[in-house]
Design an enzyme around this catalytic site. Structure first.
Site, PDB file in Angstrom:
ATOM      1  N   GLU A 253      -1.572 -73.604  88.476  1.00  0.00           N
ATOM      2  CA  GLU A 253      -1.565 -72.373  89.277  1.00  0.00           C
ATOM      3  C   GLU A 253      -1.443 -71.226  88.297  1.00  0.00           C
ATOM      4  O   GLU A 253      -0.370 -70.960  87.754  1.00  0.00           O
ATOM      5  CB  GLU A 253      -0.405 -72.395  90.279  1.00  0.00           C
ATOM      6  CG  GLU A 253      -0.462 -73.551  91.271  1.00  0.00           C
ATOM      7  CD  GLU A 253      -1.665 -73.508  92.194  1.00  0.00           C
ATOM      8  OE1 GLU A 253      -2.199 -72.394  92.426  1.00  0.00           O
ATOM      9  OE2 GLU A 253      -2.086 -74.570  92.667  1.00  0.00           O
ATOM     10  N   CYS A 287       1.157 -63.132  90.624  1.00  0.00           N
ATOM     11  CA  CYS A 287      -0.203 -63.576  90.311  1.00  0.00           C
ATOM     12  C   CYS A 287      -1.206 -63.147  91.367  1.00  0.00           C
ATOM     13  O   CYS A 287      -2.383 -62.939  91.073  1.00  0.00           O
ATOM     14  CB  CYS A 287      -0.233 -65.092  90.130  1.00  0.00           C
ATOM     15  SG  CYS A 287       0.353 -66.018  91.564  1.00  0.00           S
TER      16      CYS A 287
END
Length: 485
Positions: A253, A287
């Site tokens: 991720e 993110c």
């Protein structure tokens, strides 16, 4: 602070002990510089001890009735709920999270724990037909064994828990390495919770260390079969390379450069609210944050005026103050990097509608526009409170700009026509996109992950079963096979 010093140890095979490395990781409060804890680093030998402990404990845990595994996770959830005030204080102190951010992280952490509780009972086998007479094919779902988890500093409690809890629920053992800036919230705090919840020794080990001490030991070690990594794409590429060389599965991720698109028929006031939150939540250290805000020229003037006014009103300061909306960046290096990036972009010709300045690790918000199409800042993830406003003419140009990035994690489209938004969203090369909402979302049962340089694989819900279990085929011949010799 005794909370931090009590947890400032390695946790290996059920024992709390100091690391044997020759230097310490110092845990600082990023707002005021207070030293929270000093932790001697774990050595490569201690990483080996952690993995070996996990290996020894795992098979008995896999053989444990899943209802019993579920009971441990239920107790862990109860402890998180019971200790929520002190966990929130730790998030504020260790990573500079605002009160709002701490509440947001804890809410999600509890939701993901609830999903992990259910996950313990979800893996199902199959019986498949065979072309061979008398043969029965059984396909079992079994734990992968030992999982290595490497977590980031921005949502350390949530993002450690997000892999650790499902891996344990599914019968695996775990070795967790938290980020050096958040060793407690991302590491030993989880160890204490699961220890108090009755998790048998060896099943969760926490090593606080650094690549300068252990190199790639965490990745290359023969015991773990899966590495779950959350962090930058630069480090993620290295993790993927080492895992591939050692025939390990990597779940990655990674970073993002999300676009929030405001079409000409959008509710401008609502889009402003969504864009401000999507860009500036947790100082932009997310993110999924909306790095790039794309606005149709038909509404550009109105949006820009309202967006800049709202950003200018955000309160920057002590994250412990409930009124604060923008707290500190995680460390001085990050604060200096973000400030330098803004200055360089303005010097290259961009217009600063707001030009944020650094005061220690506090960096006030910037809003930049007038960027050249080839500006390097458009291609990178900005982990700080900087918004880039980019005008466009029509949907096709919006899609082209949104896709002009090596990343593909999240995004959003604002429009008065939902199906129009869906059509635009389908054209964006990203793992997740949200219509008439922000870019920062995570839910326990939806597949979470990115395309391109934003990662490999998915987490959450049934994706956890794919990530942390494997399939085993057992055939049974009830009759007699015929062999050619």
């Amino acid at each position: 602070m005794s909370f931090f010093t009590d947890l400032a140890h390695q946790y290996i095979d059920g024992e709390w002990r100091p690391g044997k490395g020759s230097w310490d990781i110092i845990d600082f409060n990023p707002f005021d510089g207070e030293k929270l804890a000093s932790i001697p680093v774990a050595t490569a030998d201690e990483v080996d001890q952690a993995y070996r402990a996990a290996e020894r404990a795992q098979q008995a845990w896999a053989d444990t009735n899943p209802y019993s595994r579920r009971a441990v996770l239920e107790k862990a959830l109860h402890l998180v709920e019971e200790r929520e005030p002190e966990i929130a204080e730790a998030i504020v102190a260790e990573l500079g999270g605002t009160r709002l951010k701490a509440g947001f992280e804890l809410h999600l952490a509890k939701e993901f724990l609830r999903e992990a509780i259910q996950l313990a009972l979800r893996p199902a086998g199959q019986i498949l037909p065979s072309p061979t007479e008398g043969k029965e094919n059984r396909v079992y779902r079994v734990p992968v064994g030992v999982v290595g988890v490497i977590s980031p500093f921005n949502f350390p409690f949530l993002l450690s828990l997000k892999s650790v809890a499902p891996a344990l629920a599914l019968g695996n053992a775990v070795v967790l390495k938290p980020h050096q800036n958040t060793p407690i919230c991302g590491g030993t705090l989880l160890a204490r919770i699961f220890e108090d919840a009755g998790l048998p020794a060896g099943l969760l080990n926490v090593v606080i260390t650094d690549i300068a001490e252990i190199g790639d030991t965490l990745l290359e070690h023969p015991v773990p079969q899966v590495i779950s990594f959350t962090g930058s794409d630069k480090v993620g590429r290295h993790v993927a390379t080492v895992c591939a060389q050692n025939l390990k599965q990597a779940v990655l991720e990674l970073g993002g450069n999300s676009a929030l698109i405001v079409l000409d028929d959008a509710d401008v006031d609502y889009a402003v609210d969504a864009a401000v939150f999507s860009r500036y939540v947790h100082q932009g250290q997310v993110c999924m944050a909306a790095n790039r805000i794309l606005v149709d020229r038909a509404v550009e003037a109105e949006f820009t005026e309202k967006f800049v006014a709202k950003v200018a009103s955000l309160t920057v300061g002590d994250p412990a103050d409930p009124a604060t909306q923008i707290g500190p960046l995680i460390n001085s290096s990050q604060a200096e990097s973000v400030s330098k990036l803004v200055d360089q972009t303005v010097a290259a010709g961009a217009t600063a509608l707001l030009h944020g300045r650094a005061d220690g690790n506090l960096v006030s918000p910037s809003v930049l526009t007038g960027l050249a199409a080839d500006s390097p800042v458009l291609q990178q993830e900005i982990f700080g409170p900087v918004a880039l406003l980019i005008p466009f003419d029509g949907e096709d140009e919006a899609v082209r700009i949104a896709n002009d990035t090596p990343y593909g994690l999240s995004g959003a489209v604002h429009t008065g026509n939902i199906e129009r938004g869906v059509r635009v969203g389908q054209r964006i090369h990203t793992g997740m996109i949200h219509i008439n909402d922000g870019t920062v979302h995570d839910e326990p049962i939806v597949p979470f992950g990115g395309e391109k340089s934003s990662g490999l694989g998915r987490l959450n819900g049934d994706s956890m079963i794919e990530a942390f279990t494997t399939q085993k085929w057992i055939s049974i011949q009830h009759g007699r096979s015929q062999f050619p010799f």
